[in-house]
Motif scaffolding. Structure first.
Motif, mmCIF file in Angstrom:
data_model
loop_
_atom_site.group_PDB
_atom_site.id
_atom_site.type_symbol
_atom_site.label_atom_id
_atom_site.label_comp_id
_atom_site.label_asym_id
_atom_site.label_seq_id
_atom_site.Cartn_x
_atom_site.Cartn_y
_atom_site.Cartn_z
ATOM 1 N N THR A 96 0.819 -1.213 0.000
ATOM 2 C CA THR A 96 0.000 0.000 0.000
ATOM 3 C C THR A 96 0.855 1.266 0.000
ATOM 4 O O THR A 96 0.345 2.359 0.200
ATOM 5 N N THR A 97 2.152 1.114 -0.270
ATOM 6 C CA THR A 97 3.039 2.292 -0.279
ATOM 7 C C THR A 97 2.750 3.235 -1.441
ATOM 8 O O THR A 97 3.164 4.378 -1.407
ATOM 9 N N GLY A 98 2.081 2.767 -2.463
ATOM 10 C CA GLY A 98 1.886 3.572 -3.667
ATOM 11 C C GLY A 98 2.739 3.039 -4.796
ATOM 12 O O GLY A 98 3.321 1.959 -4.682
ATOM 13 N N ILE A 99 2.801 3.805 -5.900
ATOM 14 C CA ILE A 99 3.492 3.335 -7.108
ATOM 15 C C ILE A 99 4.956 3.004 -6.818
ATOM 16 O O ILE A 99 5.722 3.858 -6.396
ATOM 17 N N ARG A 100 5.338 1.757 -7.096
ATOM 18 C CA ARG A 100 6.742 1.362 -6.908
ATOM 19 C C ARG A 100 7.452 1.158 -8.232
ATOM 20 O O ARG A 100 8.673 1.069 -8.288
ATOM 21 N N CYS A 101 6.656 1.056 -9.288
ATOM 22 C CA CYS A 101 7.266 0.865 -10.598
ATOM 23 C C CYS A 101 6.562 1.737 -11.622
ATOM 24 O O CYS A 101 5.340 1.746 -11.708
ATOM 25 N N ASP A 143 -10.532 9.983 -5.273
ATOM 26 C CA ASP A 143 -10.498 8.923 -4.274
ATOM 27 C C ASP A 143 -9.050 8.726 -3.827
ATOM 28 O O ASP A 143 -8.283 8.018 -4.458
ATOM 29 N N ALA A 144 -8.715 9.381 -2.721
ATOM 30 C CA ALA A 144 -7.326 9.343 -2.249
ATOM 31 C C ALA A 144 -6.863 7.911 -1.975
ATOM 32 O O ALA A 144 -5.690 7.596 -2.161
ATOM 33 N N LEU A 145 -7.781 7.047 -1.565
ATOM 34 C CA LEU A 145 -7.398 5.657 -1.264
ATOM 35 C C LEU A 145 -6.900 4.919 -2.500
ATOM 36 O O LEU A 145 -6.058 4.033 -2.404
ATOM 37 N N SER A 146 -7.419 5.316 -3.676
ATOM 38 C CA SER A 146 -7.007 4.619 -4.894
ATOM 39 C C SER A 146 -5.514 4.831 -5.162
ATOM 40 O O SER A 146 -4.902 4.084 -5.906
ATOM 41 N N ARG A 147 -4.940 5.844 -4.530
ATOM 42 C CA ARG A 147 -3.500 6.112 -4.729
ATOM 43 C C ARG A 147 -2.623 5.044 -4.088
ATOM 44 O O ARG A 147 -1.457 4.918 -4.403
ATOM 45 N N GLN A 148 -3.198 4.295 -3.154
ATOM 46 C CA GLN A 148 -2.421 3.229 -2.500
ATOM 47 C C GLN A 148 -2.666 1.885 -3.156
ATOM 48 O O GLN A 148 -2.125 0.873 -2.745
ATOM 49 N N ILE A 168 -1.937 14.579 -7.503
ATOM 50 C CA ILE A 168 -2.811 13.419 -7.344
ATOM 51 C C ILE A 168 -2.021 12.127 -7.510
ATOM 52 O O ILE A 168 -2.523 11.050 -7.217
ATOM 53 N N ILE A 169 -0.775 12.246 -7.947
ATOM 54 C CA ILE A 169 0.102 11.074 -7.988
ATOM 55 C C ILE A 169 1.436 11.433 -7.351
ATOM 56 O O ILE A 169 1.995 12.492 -7.619
ATOM 57 N N ASP A 170 1.896 10.529 -6.494
ATOM 58 C CA ASP A 170 3.150 10.729 -5.774
ATOM 59 C C ASP A 170 4.157 9.709 -6.311
ATOM 60 O O ASP A 170 3.882 8.504 -6.297
#
Ligand code: ADP
Ligand code: MG
Length: 240
Positions: A96-101, A143-148, A168-170
């Motif tokens: 759930t850290t977010g985008i890793r790749c 939907d902030a949760l969708s970022r994880q 909206i993307i980190d």
């Protein structure tokens, strides 16, 4: 090592860099050398990918060793799997850290092709893959949760830069960055966006890989300034 040099000669493969890992002779080699997940091997078999292409033999071990890579091989030589196999193997499972790749491609059509290949390769694995369409960007916004939710993001430069700028993307958790058709991404029209993307991928341990059919020398010079001890692989180089 001798087999490697025979194979490199046969396929006109030129390698440059320090401590270059040996190429693989077969996808099964990945099981013994890198504990390739059995689902990955099964997914390759199911698509009748029986043996790696030259660029795949060379690139996959390099990327699995965590090295930076500049890879140049002709169109149709299987560059998509050359970067997708190590990515899917390295990410292991959903977090759930977010985008890793992050995979960046110059056009929507190519991004869609990459997305389809990565999805097929990841069957049976617990990984969430997203292509950054307009609809997906709207979902991230609302939907902030969708970022994880997603581990792998595939995108064109402009849509990504828009999403990063509007926060909206980190990209600070990205561990693996692939620039596909890299020659285009370093051309005038895309260069500024590519720079923005590189700046937003702030993780100091980011692994970077460039794939392209041609790497103009100016692009290679630029690439080297952003890479750590890169390995360069050229398939089908001209003699002399
Ligand atoms: P490139 O990006 O180098 O132009 P692609 O990754 O789009 O090439 O691959 C071209 C085609 O080759 C695709 O249809 C892909 O499914 C196929 N392909 C890739 N790797 C293999 C393999 N190891 N064996 C057989 N076909 C492959
Ligand atoms: Mg390609």
């Amino acid at each position: 090592p001798e087999e490697a040099s025979v194979q490199r000669k046969k396929f006109k493969i030129k390698t440059t860099g320090d401590d270059i890992p040996l190429p693989i002779g077969s996808f099964e080699d990945l099981t013994t050398r890198f504990q390739l997940h059995r689902h990955l091997l099964r997914n390759l078999e199911q698509q009748n990918f029986s043996s790696p292409t030259a660029i795949q033999s060379e690139s996959i071990p390099i990327l699995l060793h965590g090295r930076d890579l500049i890879a140049c091989a002709p169109t149709g030589s299987g560059k998509t799997l050359a970067f997708s196999i190590p990515l899917v193997q390295s990410l292991k499972e959903h977090k759930t850290t977010g985008i890793r790749c992050l995979i960046v491609s110059p056009t929507k059509e190519l991004a869609t092709q990459i997305y389809n290949e990565v999805v097929k390769l990841s069957r049976g694995r617990d990984l969430n893959i997203c292509i950054l369409t307009k609809a997906a960007a709207a979902k991230f916004r609302n939907d902030a949760l969708s970022r994880q939710k997603f581990d792998i993001l595939i995108t064109t430069p402009l849509r990504l830069v828009d999403a990063v700028k509007s926060e909206i993307i980190d990209l600070s958790h990205v561990q693996h960055l692939v620039l596909d058709e890299a020659d285009k991404l370093f051309e005038q029209g895309f260069l500024e966006q590519t720079d923005d993307i590189l700046a937003a991928c702030s993780n100091p341990r980011l692994q970077k890989a460039l794939f392209s059919a041609t790497i103009p020398s100016g692009v290679e010079e630029m690439a080297k300034t952003i890479m750590h001890s890169p390995i360069r692989i050229i398939v089908g180089h001209k003699e002399g």
